[in-house]
Design a protein around this motif. Structure first.
Motif, PDB file in Angstrom:
ATOM      1  N   THR A 150      11.557  -5.534   6.385  1.00  0.00           N
ATOM      2  CA  THR A 150      10.777  -4.314   6.605  1.00  0.00           C
ATOM      3  C   THR A 150       9.426  -4.416   5.915  1.00  0.00           C
ATOM      4  O   THR A 150       8.388  -4.080   6.493  1.00  0.00           O
ATOM      5  CB  THR A 150      11.545  -3.095   6.078  1.00  0.00           C
ATOM      6  OG1 THR A 150      12.805  -2.991   6.753  1.00  0.00           O
ATOM      7  CG2 THR A 150      10.754  -1.810   6.304  1.00  0.00           C
ATOM      8  N   VAL A 151       9.427  -4.883   4.679  1.00  0.00           N
ATOM      9  CA  VAL A 151       8.175  -5.019   3.930  1.00  0.00           C
ATOM     10  C   VAL A 151       7.279  -6.074   4.567  1.00  0.00           C
ATOM     11  O   VAL A 151       6.068  -5.873   4.719  1.00  0.00           O
ATOM     12  CB  VAL A 151       8.461  -5.372   2.459  1.00  0.00           C
ATOM     13  CG1 VAL A 151       7.167  -5.668   1.710  1.00  0.00           C
ATOM     14  CG2 VAL A 151       9.201  -4.231   1.777  1.00  0.00           C
ATOM     15  N   SER A 152       7.855  -7.214   4.936  1.00  0.00           N
ATOM     16  CA  SER A 152       7.032  -8.291   5.494  1.00  0.00           C
ATOM     17  C   SER A 152       6.429  -7.888   6.833  1.00  0.00           C
ATOM     18  O   SER A 152       5.275  -8.223   7.134  1.00  0.00           O
ATOM     19  CB  SER A 152       7.854  -9.577   5.638  1.00  0.00           C
ATOM     20  OG  SER A 152       8.922  -9.400   6.542  1.00  0.00           O
ATOM     21  N   ASP A 153       7.184  -7.163   7.662  1.00  0.00           N
ATOM     22  CA  ASP A 153       6.621  -6.679   8.931  1.00  0.00           C
ATOM     23  C   ASP A 153       5.466  -5.721   8.690  1.00  0.00           C
ATOM     24  O   ASP A 153       4.437  -5.770   9.368  1.00  0.00           O
ATOM     25  CB  ASP A 153       7.706  -5.994   9.762  1.00  0.00           C
ATOM     26  CG  ASP A 153       8.626  -6.991  10.458  1.00  0.00           C
ATOM     27  OD1 ASP A 153       8.324  -8.200  10.408  1.00  0.00           O
ATOM     28  OD2 ASP A 153       9.634  -6.563  11.042  1.00  0.00           O
ATOM     29  N   ALA A 154       5.644  -4.824   7.723  1.00  0.00           N
ATOM     30  CA  ALA A 154       4.557  -3.888   7.399  1.00  0.00           C
ATOM     31  C   ALA A 154       3.351  -4.636   6.849  1.00  0.00           C
ATOM     32  O   ALA A 154       2.195  -4.304   7.171  1.00  0.00           O
ATOM     33  CB  ALA A 154       5.046  -2.852   6.389  1.00  0.00           C
ATOM     34  N   ALA A 155       3.588  -5.644   6.023  1.00  0.00           N
ATOM     35  CA  ALA A 155       2.486  -6.439   5.477  1.00  0.00           C
ATOM     36  C   ALA A 155       1.750  -7.176   6.585  1.00  0.00           C
ATOM     37  O   ALA A 155       0.510  -7.267   6.575  1.00  0.00           O
ATOM     38  CB  ALA A 155       3.019  -7.426   4.441  1.00  0.00           C
ATOM     39  N   ALA A 156       2.495  -7.704   7.551  1.00  0.00           N
ATOM     40  CA  ALA A 156       1.860  -8.391   8.678  1.00  0.00           C
ATOM     41  C   ALA A 156       1.016  -7.424   9.508  1.00  0.00           C
ATOM     42  O   ALA A 156      -0.072  -7.772   9.972  1.00  0.00           O
ATOM     43  CB  ALA A 156       2.926  -9.054   9.546  1.00  0.00           C
ATOM     44  N   ALA A 157       1.519  -6.189   9.680  1.00  0.00           N
ATOM     45  CA  ALA A 157       0.757  -5.183  10.427  1.00  0.00           C
ATOM     46  C   ALA A 157      -0.534  -4.827   9.697  1.00  0.00           C
ATOM     47  O   ALA A 157      -1.589  -4.646  10.319  1.00  0.00           O
ATOM     48  CB  ALA A 157       1.609  -3.935  10.643  1.00  0.00           C
ATOM     49  N   LEU A 158      -0.470  -4.720   8.378  1.00  0.00           N
ATOM     50  CA  LEU A 158      -1.683  -4.438   7.610  1.00  0.00           C
ATOM     51  C   LEU A 158      -2.631  -5.632   7.647  1.00  0.00           C
ATOM     52  O   LEU A 158      -3.847  -5.464   7.798  1.00  0.00           O
ATOM     53  CB  LEU A 158      -1.309  -4.112   6.164  1.00  0.00           C
ATOM     54  CG  LEU A 158      -2.476  -3.854   5.207  1.00  0.00           C
ATOM     55  CD1 LEU A 158      -3.361  -2.717   5.713  1.00  0.00           C
ATOM     56  CD2 LEU A 158      -1.962  -3.544   3.801  1.00  0.00           C
ATOM     57  N   TYR A 159      -2.087  -6.826   7.516  1.00  0.00           N
ATOM     58  CA  TYR A 159      -2.921  -8.033   7.588  1.00  0.00           C
ATOM     59  C   TYR A 159      -3.690  -8.081   8.899  1.00  0.00           C
ATOM     60  O   TYR A 159      -4.881  -8.411   8.936  1.00  0.00           O
ATOM     61  CB  TYR A 159      -2.034  -9.265   7.449  1.00  0.00           C
ATOM     62  CG  TYR A 159      -2.769 -10.586   7.533  1.00  0.00           C
ATOM     63  CD1 TYR A 159      -3.385 -11.132   6.406  1.00  0.00           C
ATOM     64  CD2 TYR A 159      -2.850 -11.280   8.729  1.00  0.00           C
ATOM     65  CE1 TYR A 159      -4.066 -12.339   6.480  1.00  0.00           C
ATOM     66  CE2 TYR A 159      -3.529 -12.483   8.814  1.00  0.00           C
ATOM     67  CZ  TYR A 159      -4.130 -13.014   7.687  1.00  0.00           C
ATOM     68  OH  TYR A 159      -4.810 -14.207   7.762  1.00  0.00           O
ATOM     69  N   GLU A 160      -3.023  -7.713   9.970  1.00  0.00           N
ATOM     70  CA  GLU A 160      -3.664  -7.726  11.292  1.00  0.00           C
ATOM     71  C   GLU A 160      -4.834  -6.753  11.349  1.00  0.00           C
ATOM     72  O   GLU A 160      -5.824  -6.993  12.042  1.00  0.00           O
ATOM     73  CB  GLU A 160      -2.633  -7.375  12.363  1.00  0.00           C
ATOM     74  CG  GLU A 160      -3.120  -7.569  13.781  1.00  0.00           C
ATOM     75  CD  GLU A 160      -2.018  -7.380  14.797  1.00  0.00           C
ATOM     76  OE1 GLU A 160      -2.316  -7.459  15.999  1.00  0.00           O
ATOM     77  OE2 GLU A 160      -0.857  -7.156  14.386  1.00  0.00           O
ATOM     78  N   ARG A 161      -4.733  -5.655  10.604  1.00  0.00           N
ATOM     79  CA  ARG A 161      -5.828  -4.690  10.575  1.00  0.00           C
ATOM     80  C   ARG A 161      -6.982  -5.146   9.682  1.00  0.00           C
ATOM     81  O   ARG A 161      -8.094  -4.648   9.809  1.00  0.00           O
ATOM     82  CB  ARG A 161      -5.315  -3.328  10.092  1.00  0.00           C
ATOM     83  CG  ARG A 161      -4.364  -2.649  11.068  1.00  0.00           C
ATOM     84  CD  ARG A 161      -3.943  -1.289  10.550  1.00  0.00           C
ATOM     85  NE  ARG A 161      -3.056  -0.601  11.482  1.00  0.00           N
ATOM     86  CZ  ARG A 161      -3.472   0.107  12.525  1.00  0.00           C
ATOM     87  NH1 ARG A 161      -4.766   0.213  12.764  1.00  0.00           N
ATOM     88  NH2 ARG A 161      -2.608   0.702  13.320  1.00  0.00           N
ATOM     89  N   LEU A 162      -6.698  -6.060   8.745  1.00  0.00           N
ATOM     90  CA  LEU A 162      -7.712  -6.474   7.779  1.00  0.00           C
ATOM     91  C   LEU A 162      -8.497  -7.701   8.209  1.00  0.00           C
ATOM     92  O   LEU A 162      -9.526  -8.009   7.616  1.00  0.00           O
ATOM     93  CB  LEU A 162      -7.058  -6.759   6.421  1.00  0.00           C
ATOM     94  CG  LEU A 162      -6.380  -5.578   5.721  1.00  0.00           C
ATOM     95  CD1 LEU A 162      -5.754  -6.039   4.405  1.00  0.00           C
ATOM     96  CD2 LEU A 162      -7.364  -4.446   5.466  1.00  0.00           C
ATOM     97  N   VAL A 163      -8.008  -8.430   9.206  1.00  0.00           N
ATOM     98  CA  VAL A 163      -8.682  -9.663   9.610  1.00  0.00           C
ATOM     99  C   VAL A 163      -9.095  -9.566  11.071  1.00  0.00           C
ATOM    100  O   VAL A 163      -8.630  -8.698  11.821  1.00  0.00           O
ATOM    101  CB  VAL A 163      -7.767 -10.894   9.406  1.00  0.00           C
ATOM    102  CG1 VAL A 163      -7.362 -11.030   7.957  1.00  0.00           C
ATOM    103  CG2 VAL A 163      -6.532 -10.810  10.298  1.00  0.00           C
TER     104      VAL A 163
END
Length: 736
Positions: free
Chosen positions: A362-375
């Motif tokens: 759950t955390v890693s999926d959320a982190a990937a979603a945030l990463y996608e917004r930051l790059v």
């Protein structure tokens, strides 16, 4: 903040104008848009109160979210480890800390390419040194290959590297020891060491060498060069990246783990010297335990922290105060963000902070979603491997196994060692990562409608923690728009976040003034929704802390002429206050609201709200589904008797009250002796109020008894008591 400053009716900047994109509409959002927030009729409100409204499933889920969030908030404010809301600096002031790097682009102090580490300085690092568990292994590798790369996270690296060099030079009759500041010559393969010497290249002070470009060929060439000159080199880098990852897998000269230092042993050495007596060690450990030092050292493994504690003991300082000071993670978090600027690392840190305690996936999926917004967007999927870097890049995060308490709780969970660090990470990110704030807002808005209610609860709590950094900014940036959203789920997230924000002692009054403003406004659909959000907040910990003020605010919200739409939100808030231990204040409020001299409509609302409370079972374990007010009837007998008498005597609450009373006797009194005794006493006490009450109860009890066909049914037994002429039913003297 004044009430005028918080006035929500002023023109607000749109999310688009503030730099935030509006979140994409879900199907649920589109359905909710059909509801303009207008007043509800009495019939529709009573239907919703009975759980028969179209959005009952959504309301039930919102209530569950509030319950889950409440448990997270209890952990947040738990004082068992010496932490309370408000103990962390809010990053509004300058943060200073030590270290071998700079902040704000200041130039480094001019240094030569290398400098000699003279014996007195080397002695300060080696005397009293407590070796890490794999020190001997590292020493063997250095002695054999002459090159050792310590790819480790910060914490004790300098002491270990200097002690390795000192030992290998001593054991092999070596010469001088140097620290290299300009490592550019090491990168091109042209560097030649002095004979019989030792060199330290530390990423905290050296420049000109990119560890991510170190490959197996570089390691081989450097090893040959060192052998030719009979010299030794220890290269200290951060966790492996780039070519160094592959190089580490193909050679023993790259170490990524030296084991965990025994911090207590380090303190003993600092305070008691070598070979202390057992009773001295026991007394020292007792003092450390009483001051909370063991918990601190579990969270913060750095040797410098243990040494600070040792120095405090040697100097006779207040050890407990020193522990509390060191547990404030503000400077350490600031330092971490200065060292870790990649979107990958920051994304995982923030996801772990927002969803602290959630499963790893759950955390890693959320982190990937945030990463996608930051790059910038790319065509291929991102190659993100958060799990590989938790131990090396996130020193305060742990990947813990599931508890196994339930069949589904087996997946590993991501937890921060210290909740204060979590708070500091969120506060720093919101305050300092200026270019990423809009992405964070959009990301959180996405998470508050996540399919997993556990995720929604965690992000709601995190949104409240973020508001501590700048409450007014957070209010107008995201809390206001969430609070007036057509979706009940989003509004519940806003309520939870406001409850957390109000838990900060500096913000409590500001949040109260905001809620009291919201409950008094009803001109637009947005204002009405904000009032409903306020009700959900008032039922939380903020209301439990000041129940009389909460009950008064709920009265204002309920007393909207020709609008029954606030009945269910107010009833739900009152029920949560009862669950929070505020039964006396809630019943006192309902008694005042339902006085005969009050307006007929408001009395009807108040009594309907009371019966709603009377029918609700407690959600805590161990109640067997018995309605909360029935289970606790002994403690509030006079107030309950009066309210039941009023409810049974007045439409529309009368039908609801009779239905609830029958359910008491059918469902609860038939299988729970205490519930039967409480229901019986209640019926007989109400019957004693007047002949009208007695006849009404006799009529309905008779009909219910005939419907059961059982002479031993609780309704038949209570009816027999009610019709027995010689029995005196006095609630006051207890002869029932």
């Amino acid at each position: 903040m004044s009430q005028q400053t918080d006035e929500p009716s002023v023109k607000k900047e749109s999310p688009e104008a503030a730099g935030a994109e509006p979140p994409p509409q879900t199907e649920q959002d589109k359905d909710d848009d059909k509801n303009d927030g207008g007043p509800l009729s009495e019939q529709d409100a009573l239907q919703a109160l009975r759980g028969k409204g179209e959005d009952e499933a959504e309301r039930a889920e919102a209530a569950r979210l509030a319950s889950i969030a409440a448990s997270f908030m209890e952990q947040l404010t738990d004082d068992s480890r010496g932490m309370r809301i408000g103990t962390v600096a809010l990053f509004n002031d300058k943060v200073d800390f030590g270290g071998g790097f700079n902040i704000g682009g200041e130039e480094r102090r001019a240094r030569p390419a290398k400098t000699t580490i003279r014996p007195p300085r080397l002695a300060r690092w080696t005397e009293g040194y407590v070796p890490v568990p794999r020190f001997d292994k590292a020493l063997r590798i250095l002695a054999e290959h002459r090159l050792l790369i310590l790819a480790l996270p910060p914490g004790g690296r300098r002491a270990t590297s200097l002690n390795l060099l000192a030992r290998v030079l001593r054991d092999h009759q070596g010469g001088a020891c140097f620290e290299v500041y300009d490592a550019s010559k090491l990168s091109d393969g042209q560097w030649k060491s002095e004979a019989d010497s030792g060199y330290l290249v530390h990423d905290g002070v050296a420049t000109g060498l990119d560890p991510s470009l170190i490959d197996e060929q570089w390691i081989e060439d450097m090893t040959v060069s060192l052998h030719e000159n009979k010299s030794y080199l220890v290269l200290v880098t951060g966790p492996p990246r780039g070519a160094l990852v592959q190089a580490g897998g193909g050679t023993a000269q790259v170490l990524t783990d030296l084991g965990q230092l025994d911090a207590i042993r380090l303190i003993e050495r600092r305070v008691l010297g070598r070979g202390p007596a057992p009773e001295e060690s026991a007394e020292l450990r007792r003092r450390l335990d009483e001051a909370g030092a063991h918990e601190l050292l579990r969270e913060d493994h750095r040797p410098r922290t243990a040494l600070r504690l040792g120095d405090a003991i040697r100097e006779g300082a207040d050890l407990a105060a020193c522990v509390q000071e060191l547990r404030n993670p503000t400077g350490r978090v600031h330092e971490w963000f200065t060292r870790h600027r990649t979107s990958e690392t920051v994304s995982f840190a923030l996801a772990a902070a927002v969803l602290d305690g959630a499963t790893y996936l759950t955390v890693s999926d959320a982190a990937a979603a945030l990463y996608e917004r930051l790059v910038l967007p790319v065509e291929a999927p991102f190659d993100l491997r958060f799990r590989e870097h938790i131990a090396t890049e996130h020193p305060w995060v742990r990947l813990l196994p599931g508890s196994g308490e339930t069949p589904g709780d087996v997946a590993p969970r991501v937890r921060y060692d210290n909740p204060l660090v979590r708070q500091a990470v969120l506060g720093f990110a919101w305050t300092y990562l200026d270019g990423q704030r809009s992405a964070l807002v959009r990301w959180m808005r996405q998470l508050v409608t996540h399919a997993d209610i556990d995720v929604r609860a965690r992000v709601s709590v995190a949104a409240g923690i973020i508001a501590w950094s700048d409450y007014s900014h957070a209010l107008h940036r995201y809390l206001m728009s969430w609070a007036e959203n057509p979706s009940l789920v989003v509004r519940q997230s806003a309520a939870t976040a406001l409850d957390v924000a109000g838990g900060h002692p500096h913000l409590t009054e500001a949040v109260w003034l905001l809620l009291e403003t919201w409950v008094a406004e009803a001109d637009t659909a947005e204002q009405r929704r904000r009032g409903v959000t306020a009700a959900a907040t008032l039922g939380g910990s903020l209301g439990v802390a000041q129940p009389e003020r909460a009950v008064e605010a709920l009265r204002v919200l309920l007393d909207r002429e020709d609008d029954w739409g606030t009945l269910l939100p107010v009833g739900s808030a009152l029920f949560r206050l009862v669950e929070g231990g505020c039964t006396g204040e809630v019943l006192a409020g309902l008694l005042a609201w339902s006085q005969p001299r009050t307006s007929a409509e408001f009395v009807a609302k108040a009594l309907s709200a009371f019966v709603f409370l009377a029918a609700r079972p407690a959600e805590s374990a161990g109640t067997s589904g018995v309605p909360l007010l029935l289970a606790g009837a002994e403690r509030h007998r006079p107030e309950l008797t009066e309210l039941w008498a009023r409810a049974l005597d007045r439409k529309p609450a009368q039908d609801q009250a009779l239905e609830t009373l029958r359910d008491y006797l059918d469902e609860h009194a038939d299988r729970d002796n205490q519930a039967y005794r409480n229901a019986r006493r209640l019926v007989l006490a109400v019957a004693d109020r007047s002949e009208r009450h007695r006849e009404r109860l006799r009529h309905h009890l008779g009909a219910w008894t005939r419907a059961t066909g059982r002479p031993d049914h609780p309704t038949a037994r209570v009816l027999a008591d009610l019709t027995r002429p010689s029995h005196v039913h006095s609630y006051g003297n207890g002869r029932s």
